[in-house]
Design a protein around this motif. Structure first.
Motif, PDB file in Angstrom:
ATOM      1  N   TRP A  25       3.880  11.845  -8.774  1.00 47.30           N
ATOM      2  CA  TRP A  25       3.312  12.961  -8.012  1.00 47.30           C
ATOM      3  C   TRP A  25       2.133  12.499  -7.162  1.00 47.30           C
ATOM      4  O   TRP A  25       2.007  12.891  -5.995  1.00 47.30           O
ATOM      5  N   LEU A  26       1.273  11.694  -7.769  1.00 46.06           N
ATOM      6  CA  LEU A  26       0.105  11.216  -7.037  1.00 46.06           C
ATOM      7  C   LEU A  26       0.491  10.192  -5.972  1.00 46.06           C
ATOM      8  O   LEU A  26      -0.039  10.203  -4.860  1.00 46.06           O
ATOM      9  N   ALA A  27       1.418   9.293  -6.299  1.00 47.30           N
ATOM     10  CA  ALA A  27       1.807   8.237  -5.362  1.00 47.30           C
ATOM     11  C   ALA A  27       2.403   8.804  -4.083  1.00 47.30           C
ATOM     12  O   ALA A  27       2.310   8.182  -3.010  1.00 47.30           O
ATOM     13  N   ALA A  34      -0.493   3.607  -3.855  1.00 45.39           N
ATOM     14  CA  ALA A  34      -0.171   3.253  -5.236  1.00 45.39           C
ATOM     15  C   ALA A  34       0.294   1.804  -5.339  1.00 45.39           C
ATOM     16  O   ALA A  34       0.692   1.179  -4.348  1.00 45.39           O
ATOM     17  N   SER A  35       0.244   1.270  -6.549  1.00 43.69           N
ATOM     18  CA  SER A  35       0.810  -0.053  -6.799  1.00 43.69           C
ATOM     19  C   SER A  35       2.318  -0.001  -6.568  1.00 43.69           C
ATOM     20  O   SER A  35       2.954   1.039  -6.749  1.00 43.69           O
ATOM     21  N   CYS A  68      -0.242  -6.569  -5.519  1.00 42.74           N
ATOM     22  CA  CYS A  68       0.652  -5.653  -6.242  1.00 42.74           C
ATOM     23  C   CYS A  68       0.661  -4.253  -5.632  1.00 42.74           C
ATOM     24  O   CYS A  68       1.449  -3.398  -6.058  1.00 42.74           O
ATOM     25  N   PHE A  69      -0.208  -4.008  -4.638  1.00 38.62           N
ATOM     26  CA  PHE A  69      -0.341  -2.669  -4.067  1.00 38.62           C
ATOM     27  C   PHE A  69       0.271  -2.597  -2.668  1.00 38.62           C
ATOM     28  O   PHE A  69       0.305  -3.586  -1.936  1.00 38.62           O
ATOM     29  N   ASP A  70       0.759  -1.402  -2.328  1.00 35.83           N
ATOM     30  CA  ASP A  70       1.178  -1.152  -0.960  1.00 35.83           C
ATOM     31  C   ASP A  70      -0.036  -1.213  -0.045  1.00 35.83           C
ATOM     32  O   ASP A  70      -1.184  -1.112  -0.502  1.00 35.83           O
ATOM     33  N   ASP A  74      -4.660   4.921   7.225  1.00 36.16           N
ATOM     34  CA  ASP A  74      -5.911   5.522   7.700  1.00 36.16           C
ATOM     35  C   ASP A  74      -6.329   6.704   6.839  1.00 36.16           C
ATOM     36  O   ASP A  74      -7.497   7.100   6.844  1.00 36.16           O
ATOM     37  N   LEU A  75      -5.367   7.273   6.106  1.00 35.21           N
ATOM     38  CA  LEU A  75      -5.663   8.451   5.284  1.00 35.21           C
ATOM     39  C   LEU A  75      -6.100   8.090   3.864  1.00 35.21           C
ATOM     40  O   LEU A  75      -6.615   8.942   3.138  1.00 35.21           O
ATOM     41  N   THR A  76      -5.883   6.848   3.465  1.00 36.11           N
ATOM     42  CA  THR A  76      -6.064   6.479   2.058  1.00 36.11           C
ATOM     43  C   THR A  76      -7.504   6.663   1.583  1.00 36.11           C
ATOM     44  O   THR A  76      -8.438   6.120   2.161  1.00 36.11           O
ATOM     45  N   SER A  77      -7.650   7.437   0.516  1.00 39.94           N
ATOM     46  CA  SER A  77      -8.954   7.541  -0.146  1.00 39.94           C
ATOM     47  C   SER A  77      -8.839   7.270  -1.641  1.00 39.94           C
ATOM     48  O   SER A  77      -9.853   7.199  -2.331  1.00 39.94           O
TER      49      SER A  77
END
Length: 224
Positions: A25-27, A34-35, A68-70, A74-77
């Motif tokens: 849900w969060l990813a 997310a990873s 290991c992460f994507d 610009d939106l990532t917080s």
């Protein structure tokens, strides 16, 4: 956020308590990076001796962990990973508690006996070697004091090792209090699976508010 930033949100456990659903849900939220796989296991404890997962903290550097992460947008917080066994790992606790600021932590719980039942079936069905015992027999062995004296298992006995840990894995209080000794209570979100099942949208929106991301994303979200 930057691609070189460490995660600021961890789902640290417990296994078989709904962590995969909450991670998904969060990813899928546009403000969350997310990873690539839910559980990196990078800072896991003694489990690494049996899993053989790479990269890990014993043999690889932090850049390997960041890989290991994507990529962030610009939106990532929020940068997220969900290694459930971090709840039991001293290495994970020491590393993340030393960060400034510390990441926020999500802990999911459920009825301890039902968690053991769920994990038993999960391991039994996924094991490369058959787990030749019923749940009743398994419980008898867990409660048998002789099991504590078994030698350390080999890699081939990894399912057996996991099965042996289930009483400890369900002793939530012992593990959560260790994290609380190192991390402020307001940075730890605890939710029971029994509550989560009946309030999916509400819990997701509460998490969004706690994380400072847009909760309206979940207004029409299809919860699996």
């Amino acid at each position: 956020m930057d691609d070189n930033d460490l995660p600021n949100l961890l789902i640290i456990g417990a296994p078989k308590c709904g962590t995969t659903s909450v991670f998904r849900w969060l990813a899928e939220h546009p403000q969350v990076c997310a990873s690539k796989r839910k559980e990196t296991w990078f800072f896991a404890g003694e489990e690494l001796a049996y899993l053989g997962v790479r990269p890990n903290h014993n043999s690889d550097d932090l850049q390997s962990y960041l890989d290991c992460f994507d990529e962030v947008s610009d939106l990532t917080s929020v940068k997220l990973e969900g290694s459930t066994h971090y709840l039991y790992s001293d290495k994970a606790m020491d590393f993340f508690a030393s960060l400034d600021p510390q990441p926020k932590l999500i802990v999911l719980l459920r009825d301890p006996a039902l968690r053991i039942w769920s994990h038993f079936n999960y391991i039994k069905h996924r094991s490369k070697k058959p787990v030749e015992m019923t749940f009743s027999e398994y419980v008898d062995r867990l409660l048998d004091a002789e099991t504590a004296a078994d030698p350390v298992p080999t890699v081939e006995q990894w399912p057996r090792y996991l099965l042996k840990q289930q009483l400890s894995y369900s002793s939530y209080y012992c593990h959560i209090t260790r994290w609380l000794d190192r991390c402020p209570r307001e940075r730890i979100y605890v939710v029971a699976l029994e509550d989560l099942r009946g309030r999916k949208a509400e819990v997701a929106q509460e998490l969004a508010e706690w994380l400072g991301i847009d909760g309206s994303f979940y207004n029409d979200y299809e919860f699996s």
